[in-house]
Design a protein around this motif. Structure first.
Motif, short mmCIF file in Angstrom:
data_model
loop_
_atom_site.label_atom_id
_atom_site.label_comp_id
_atom_site.label_asym_id
_atom_site.label_seq_id
_atom_site.Cartn_x
_atom_site.Cartn_y
_atom_site.Cartn_z
N UNK A 130 40.48 62.53 51.43
CA UNK A 130 39.53 61.82 52.27
C UNK A 130 39.05 60.60 51.48
N UNK A 131 38.56 59.60 52.18
CA UNK A 131 38.13 58.39 51.48
C UNK A 131 36.91 57.78 52.13
N UNK A 132 36.05 57.19 51.30
CA UNK A 132 34.85 56.52 51.80
C UNK A 132 34.62 55.22 51.04
N UNK A 133 34.09 54.20 51.73
CA UNK A 133 33.74 52.96 51.03
C UNK A 133 32.74 53.27 49.92
N UNK A 134 32.92 52.61 48.78
CA UNK A 134 32.07 52.91 47.61
C UNK A 134 31.98 51.70 46.70
N UNK A 135 31.89 50.52 47.29
CA UNK A 135 31.76 49.32 46.48
C UNK A 135 32.40 48.13 47.17
N UNK A 136 31.99 46.94 46.75
CA UNK A 136 32.56 45.71 47.29
C UNK A 136 32.30 44.61 46.28
N UNK A 137 33.27 43.71 46.14
CA UNK A 137 33.08 42.60 45.18
C UNK A 137 32.53 41.35 45.84
N UNK A 138 32.52 41.31 47.18
CA UNK A 138 32.27 40.05 47.86
C UNK A 138 33.53 39.22 47.83
N UNK A 139 33.48 38.03 48.45
CA UNK A 139 34.65 37.14 48.47
C UNK A 139 35.03 36.77 47.04
N UNK A 140 36.29 36.89 46.74
CA UNK A 140 36.74 36.61 45.38
C UNK A 140 37.16 35.15 45.23
N UNK A 141 37.36 34.76 44.00
CA UNK A 141 37.85 33.41 43.71
C UNK A 141 39.38 33.41 43.86
N UNK A 142 39.94 32.21 43.97
CA UNK A 142 41.38 32.07 44.20
C UNK A 142 42.22 32.02 42.93
N UNK A 143 41.57 32.06 41.80
CA UNK A 143 42.32 32.14 40.55
C UNK A 143 42.31 30.87 39.72
N UNK A 144 42.94 31.01 38.56
CA UNK A 144 42.95 29.98 37.52
C UNK A 144 44.34 29.37 37.45
N UNK A 145 44.39 28.03 37.37
CA UNK A 145 45.68 27.34 37.35
C UNK A 145 45.70 26.31 36.24
N UNK A 146 46.90 26.12 35.68
CA UNK A 146 47.05 25.15 34.59
C UNK A 146 47.01 23.71 35.12
N UNK A 147 47.45 23.53 36.37
CA UNK A 147 47.46 22.19 36.97
C UNK A 147 46.79 22.22 38.33
N UNK A 148 46.42 21.06 38.83
CA UNK A 148 45.83 20.99 40.16
C UNK A 148 46.89 21.26 41.23
N UNK A 149 46.43 21.85 42.32
CA UNK A 149 47.30 22.14 43.46
C UNK A 149 46.77 21.33 44.63
N UNK A 150 47.47 20.30 45.01
CA UNK A 150 46.93 19.46 46.08
C UNK A 150 47.65 19.63 47.41
N UNK A 151 48.95 19.73 47.35
CA UNK A 151 49.71 19.81 48.59
C UNK A 151 50.57 21.07 48.58
N UNK A 152 51.19 21.32 49.72
CA UNK A 152 52.08 22.47 49.81
C UNK A 152 53.23 22.36 48.82
#
Lengths: 347, 347
Positions: free
Chosen positions: A128-150
């Motif tokens: 069985x399982x029950x909710x037991x915590x939440x982090x809220x909206x997370x960040x998108x992560x760390x990148x070495x370079x900028x990501x501007x376009x697809x």
């Protein structure tokens, strides 16, 4: 006949083991397991003792659910989407990319049928399982370079797992599965170009800012992921009813508590990270929209093959449509106004 | 010496009375009291029984705190800002205009020192208090006519109380104190021009849409008000430690539960209200900014006279500044993106 005399009944003495999917160093998310144990211990006068073990002490973090199914431990504290490799339905118990935010997730779990729907599925897994915590909206992560376009996404080697990894791969990203402790050296050496982890408070500890300073948001794959307890079904059913209820109440209180903890710690951590050189960047609308469109395709594919996922996904989607309409009214306009004051320096 | 034999200890049998500040018809907010009672009853195997009484059954809704201070009842379920007439410090335990949103409120209460600060104050009132519910950001109320400029606020007779009423009066509004059941006829006859209540799910029951169809947002005076339990201090301290802990855990779980309940019910209710003729309107930036500026003046005035308010207000303000900076990153951008999908019909 003689009336049966009232016999003083002692609280049943029970000791359980909980395996956490998290190391102790992630004190907030690991701490959720400790919080449940504390609430249960105190309210039962020490009679229902839950011993909490960090990831790796009994089983590795990603084998927590298996350890519960098999009865190696009575319960675990984990994130259901860790087990999408077994069945994508697990993700619905935590978060799917472009899913609900933290409050909506709770609304759906507790009032929209989420807890019951997930437990129909969890029963097939032996717990069985029950909710037991939440982090809220997370960040998108760390990148070495900028990501501007697809185009910047094509060929990008990024540490990201699960359904989000599937979606990213449709954009040309090459998803990598790397354990927490190996992310930093991989980023440093350029073996990977980027990595997602959690949010400022947790990310700060791993020092990513030094080797991959572009810190993107939002983590659209985790708008408000539920951390859950899984409890071996037979063991749960054998508990006294009072302990069953106590465990559920403690889990719900811990759910509230962990989100509050992150919501208190992240604002301080993001300020420190920016001071340490983090360059905050929002994912472009182009990247967000392409990811969203890819996500819909992935959900279509999974739903076509997996009735259990489809049933729960469809249920949540109906609520999501109403929830994001309502969210535009007092919540969004109140927050927006307050953020304007913050930016204007009038807060 | 003889070792003392282990004696089976029965859970202490205790029956308490909780007076709610709410009528049963407001099933969600009234239900928070029932939720706590249920969690406590079940986890104690029926030994700690809390009987819940609706407003007026023992004392009127706004006298709940007094009934706890005096020991007429052991506890109540109420909104702390109801008692700002005694001391404005009470408002800090619930919500102040342009305060925190619901998640930030929990973060501040549980991790920012809010619970401890409020309990320093509550101790002077003869009770202890814990967060035990939240409505989320409320709506701004129902009006017979549109409100476009600050001029439209002058002379407006509006049902609104407390600190928000003080702020409104600086804009020329004439605040009116009217009990829930009297609002509808007052609006219908034009005795008042507008009235704030809670949000769609609760407001719908009183039928305001028929007599005052302009439904404004946000209710900037309640960005995420905490509903609390107050417990007579002597009675709380006399409880077995296990029951003290159980009560606190149950209150925290109920806090999570009530917000989830509103977040599930409001999206459905707003759709019904719009179908029934509600005309949704956002307060203009001009009205919002003038209200905000007036609020800062009011807080300055109160702080100058009341050290207890000032201490807690200043503590919360420091967190608020950080919290509304952080809130602009993953939470806001995730929600915004999802709302755009909702508006585009792609959700």
């Amino acid at each position: 006949t003689l009336a049966a005399p009232a016999i003083a009944q002692e609280n049943k003495k029970i000791t359980w083991r909980l395996t956490s999917s998290f190391p102790k160093s992630l004190d907030t998310i690991y701490g959720g397991g400790e919080t449940i144990a504390k609430y249960v211990r105190e309210a039962s006068d020490g009679n229902f003792e839950i011993q909490v073990f960090a990831a790796g002490e009994i089983v590795p973090g990603l084998q927590a659910a298996d350890a519960v199914s098999s009865g190696t431990v009575e319960m675990c504290h984990t994130v259901p989407y860790y087990y999408v490799g077994k069945d994508p339905t697990y993700a619905m118990g935590a978060a799917i990319p472009f899913g609900l935010n933290a409050r909506q997730t709770n609304a759906w779990h507790y009032y929209g049928g989420g807890v019951d729907l997930m437990n129909e599925f969890y029963a097939t897994q032996g717990f069985v399982g029950f909710p037991a915590g939440n982090t809220g909206a997370q960040m998108g992560g760390w990148f070495r370079k900028e990501l501007k376009t697809l185009d910047d996404m094509k060929g990008l080697k990024m540490r990201i797992a699960g359904i989000a990894g599937q979606i990213m791969s449709k954009l040309g990203v090459v998803p990598q599965q790397i354990a927490g402790g190996d992310i930093y050296p991989s980023l440093e050496k350029g073996v990977i170009d980027g990595a997602e982890w959690v949010g400022p408070y947790d990310d700060e500890k791993l020092g990513f800012v030094k080797v991959a300073p572009y810190y993107y948001y939002p983590g659209w794959w985790e708008g408000g992921p539920t951390v859950a307890v899984f409890i071996n079904k037979d063991k749960f059913e054998a508990l006294p009813k009072s302990y069953q209820s106590l465990l559920k109440t403690a889990a719900q209180a811990a759910n509230c508590d962990m989100l509050a903890s992150y919501d208190y710690k992240n604002p301080q951590a993001i300020k420190r990270l920016v001071k340490d050189g983090a360059k905050l960047r929002a994912f472009s609308q182009e990247i967000m929209q392409a990811s969203y469109d890819a996500a819909l395709g992935v959900y279509g594919d999974i739903s076509a093959k997996n009735a259990s996922f489809k049933k729960i996904y469809d249920n949540q989607l109906a609520f999501k449509r109403d929830a994001y309409l309502w969210a535009q009214l007092p919540e969004y306009t109140f927050d927006t106004f307050m953020m304007i004051q913050q930016r204007n320096g009038t807060l």
